[in-house]
Design a protein around this motif. Structure first.
Motif, mmCIF file in Angstrom:
data_model
loop_
_atom_site.group_PDB
_atom_site.id
_atom_site.type_symbol
_atom_site.label_atom_id
_atom_site.label_comp_id
_atom_site.label_asym_id
_atom_site.label_seq_id
_atom_site.Cartn_x
_atom_site.Cartn_y
_atom_site.Cartn_z
ATOM 1 N N VAL A 88 -53.843 22.387 -6.379
ATOM 2 C CA VAL A 88 -52.568 21.739 -6.700
ATOM 3 C C VAL A 88 -52.790 20.516 -7.585
ATOM 4 C CG1 VAL A 88 -50.580 20.532 -5.723
ATOM 5 C CG2 VAL A 88 -51.446 22.588 -4.604
ATOM 6 N N GLN A 89 -53.756 19.684 -7.219
ATOM 7 C CA GLN A 89 -53.987 18.430 -7.947
ATOM 8 C C GLN A 89 -54.526 18.691 -9.348
ATOM 9 O OE1 GLN A 89 -55.610 15.547 -5.340
ATOM 10 N NE2 GLN A 89 -56.055 14.084 -6.945
ATOM 11 N N PHE A 90 -55.396 19.668 -9.490
ATOM 12 C CA PHE A 90 -55.926 20.018 -10.808
ATOM 13 C C PHE A 90 -54.801 20.537 -11.709
ATOM 14 C CE2 PHE A 90 -57.936 22.826 -13.910
ATOM 15 C CZ PHE A 90 -58.939 22.010 -14.396
ATOM 16 N N SER A 91 -53.892 21.337 -11.128
ATOM 17 C CA SER A 91 -52.755 21.872 -11.894
ATOM 18 C C SER A 91 -51.827 20.745 -12.335
ATOM 19 C CB SER A 91 -51.978 22.891 -11.058
ATOM 20 O OG SER A 91 -52.814 23.933 -10.621
ATOM 21 N N VAL A 92 -51.533 19.826 -11.412
ATOM 22 C CA VAL A 92 -50.649 18.701 -11.735
ATOM 23 C C VAL A 92 -51.285 17.806 -12.797
ATOM 24 C CG1 VAL A 92 -49.632 16.573 -10.820
ATOM 25 C CG2 VAL A 92 -49.450 18.689 -9.516
ATOM 26 N N GLY A 93 -52.584 17.506 -12.651
ATOM 27 C CA GLY A 93 -53.276 16.670 -13.619
ATOM 28 C C GLY A 93 -53.303 17.291 -15.003
ATOM 29 N N SER A 94 -53.551 18.592 -15.063
ATOM 30 C CA SER A 94 -53.570 19.293 -16.351
ATOM 31 C C SER A 94 -52.187 19.303 -16.984
ATOM 32 C CB SER A 94 -54.067 20.732 -16.160
ATOM 33 O OG SER A 94 -55.368 20.736 -15.611
ATOM 34 N N ALA A 95 -51.145 19.518 -16.141
ATOM 35 C CA ALA A 95 -49.769 19.531 -16.650
ATOM 36 C C ALA A 95 -49.369 18.164 -17.185
ATOM 37 C CB ALA A 95 -48.807 19.965 -15.546
ATOM 38 N N CYS A 96 -49.773 17.101 -16.504
ATOM 39 C CA CYS A 96 -49.455 15.738 -16.964
ATOM 40 C C CYS A 96 -50.076 15.447 -18.321
ATOM 41 C CB CYS A 96 -49.946 14.704 -15.951
ATOM 42 S SG CYS A 96 -48.945 14.613 -14.455
ATOM 43 N N LEU A 97 -51.279 15.944 -18.543
ATOM 44 C CA LEU A 97 -51.961 15.685 -19.816
ATOM 45 C C LEU A 97 -51.486 16.611 -20.931
ATOM 46 C CD1 LEU A 97 -55.605 15.145 -18.502
ATOM 47 C CD2 LEU A 97 -54.003 13.393 -19.289
ATOM 48 N N ALA A 98 -50.934 17.777 -20.552
ATOM 49 C CA ALA A 98 -50.546 18.767 -21.561
ATOM 50 C C ALA A 98 -49.075 18.690 -21.956
ATOM 51 C CB ALA A 98 -50.856 20.174 -21.040
ATOM 52 N N ILE A 99 -48.262 17.932 -21.239
ATOM 53 C CA ILE A 99 -46.816 17.894 -21.488
ATOM 54 C C ILE A 99 -46.530 17.268 -22.850
ATOM 55 C CG2 ILE A 99 -46.432 15.643 -20.398
ATOM 56 C CD1 ILE A 99 -43.882 16.808 -19.189
ATOM 57 N N ASN A 100 -45.596 17.883 -23.590
ATOM 58 C CA ASN A 100 -45.253 17.342 -24.917
ATOM 59 C C ASN A 100 -44.044 16.416 -24.823
ATOM 60 O OD1 ASN A 100 -42.872 18.937 -24.968
ATOM 61 N ND2 ASN A 100 -44.027 20.693 -25.757
ATOM 62 N N ASP A 101 -43.655 15.832 -25.964
ATOM 63 C CA ASP A 101 -42.590 14.815 -25.969
ATOM 64 C C ASP A 101 -41.236 15.381 -25.561
ATOM 65 O OD1 ASP A 101 -44.392 12.893 -26.742
ATOM 66 O OD2 ASP A 101 -43.959 13.076 -28.881
ATOM 67 N N ASP A 102 -40.911 16.603 -26.029
ATOM 68 C CA ASP A 102 -39.615 17.198 -25.694
ATOM 69 C C ASP A 102 -39.510 17.500 -24.200
ATOM 70 O OD1 ASP A 102 -38.824 17.098 -28.330
ATOM 71 O OD2 ASP A 102 -39.565 19.117 -28.791
ATOM 72 N N GLN A 103 -40.577 18.072 -23.637
ATOM 73 C CA GLN A 103 -40.579 18.358 -22.203
ATOM 74 C C GLN A 103 -40.507 17.065 -21.401
ATOM 75 O OE1 GLN A 103 -44.298 20.457 -22.182
ATOM 76 N NE2 GLN A 103 -43.325 22.472 -22.192
ATOM 77 N N GLN A 104 -41.208 16.057 -21.875
ATOM 78 C CA GLN A 104 -41.204 14.760 -21.196
ATOM 79 C C GLN A 104 -39.798 14.158 -21.198
ATOM 80 O OE1 GLN A 104 -44.389 12.006 -22.362
ATOM 81 N NE2 GLN A 104 -42.858 10.411 -22.507
ATOM 82 N N GLU A 105 -39.105 14.256 -22.319
ATOM 83 C CA GLU A 105 -37.755 13.705 -22.421
ATOM 84 C C GLU A 105 -36.790 14.444 -21.492
ATOM 85 O OE1 GLU A 105 -34.370 12.770 -25.837
ATOM 86 O OE2 GLU A 105 -36.357 13.501 -26.415
ATOM 87 N N ARG A 106 -36.910 15.771 -21.431
ATOM 88 C CA ARG A 106 -36.029 16.549 -20.546
ATOM 89 C C ARG A 106 -36.265 16.196 -19.084
ATOM 90 N NH1 ARG A 106 -36.924 20.883 -24.230
ATOM 91 N NH2 ARG A 106 -38.556 21.750 -22.888
ATOM 92 N N LEU A 107 -37.532 16.071 -18.702
ATOM 93 C CA LEU A 107 -37.859 15.717 -17.318
ATOM 94 C C LEU A 107 -37.349 14.325 -16.957
ATOM 95 C CD1 LEU A 107 -41.494 17.113 -17.008
ATOM 96 C CD2 LEU A 107 -39.465 17.966 -15.833
#
Length: 203
Positions: A88-107
């Motif tokens: 779970v933590q590895f998935s969350v960490g990878s997702a945090c580093l891979a998220i782009n600006d558009d996805q970040q804005e929507r979230l």
């Protein structure tokens, strides 16, 4: 006794779990401190951090008891739980580093719209009002609202959110590798014989 032996594995596993206990206490103390001094008003945020801290504390306690007693069942469940946390933590960490600006804005917009207490915290902390636009007829806790000269919070949040996501992603990946170390140590230690016990008895 060599470092790969029973005593070294036991001491390493105990030290790792004592570290986890300290991290869990730090998380709970930090959440309580933030709530006490009014830095965070959302009970859900504080409750979430405290809940994760309590969960980590009990997982570390299981690992510590298993290491001290060389208890096969506790060590097995400790390995299982720690490996699940790693995934779970590895998935969350990878997702945090891979998220782009558009996805970040929507979230960020979803989080903004779903929590009024979070809105108030952000407006007060960053001295801004609204997410996309500043509405003079709306209510706002920011200091700038008195002069009606506020910037929207969306732009300000994104600057902080990008740094926060990188920090959280890096910390998550770092701790996920310590969990792999914990699983490996528990597996190795679980399959070692205690040199002080009866040589014919292996639990």
């Amino acid at each position: 006794m060599a470092c790969g032996g029973f005593t070294c594995s036991k001491n390493s596993l105990c030290a790792l779990n004592i570290g986890y206990v300290m991290v869990s206490l730090l998380m709970m103390g930090g959440a309580a401190w933030g709530k006490w001094f009014g830095l965070v008003s959302s009970f859900r945020v504080v409750g979430g951090v405290v809940g994760v801290g309590i969960f980590l504390f009990f997982v570390a306690l299981i690992g510590l008891c298993g290491a001290i007693k060389h208890h096969q069942v506790l060590l097995f469940f400790y390995m299982l739980i720690l490996f699940t946390i790693f995934v779970v933590q590895f998935s969350v960490g990878s997702a945090c580093l891979a998220i782009n600006d558009d996805q970040q804005e929507r979230l960020l917009e979803i989080g903004w719209n779903n929590s009024e207490s979070t809105q108030k915290d952000v407006e007060r902390t960053l001295d801004c009002c609204g997410f996309y636009t500043f509405d003079v007829n709306a209510t706002c806790d920011a200091v700038c609202f008195k002069t009606h000269n506020c910037e929207p919070c969306g732009v300000k949040i994104q600057v902080y959110a990008e740094d926060a996501l990188r920090f959280v992603g890096g910390i998550s990946l770092f701790f996920s590798f310590t969990e792999v170390l914990g699983v490996w140590l528990a597996y190795r230690y679980r399959n070692l014989k205690d040199p002080r016990s009866n040589p014919g008895a292996f639990i």
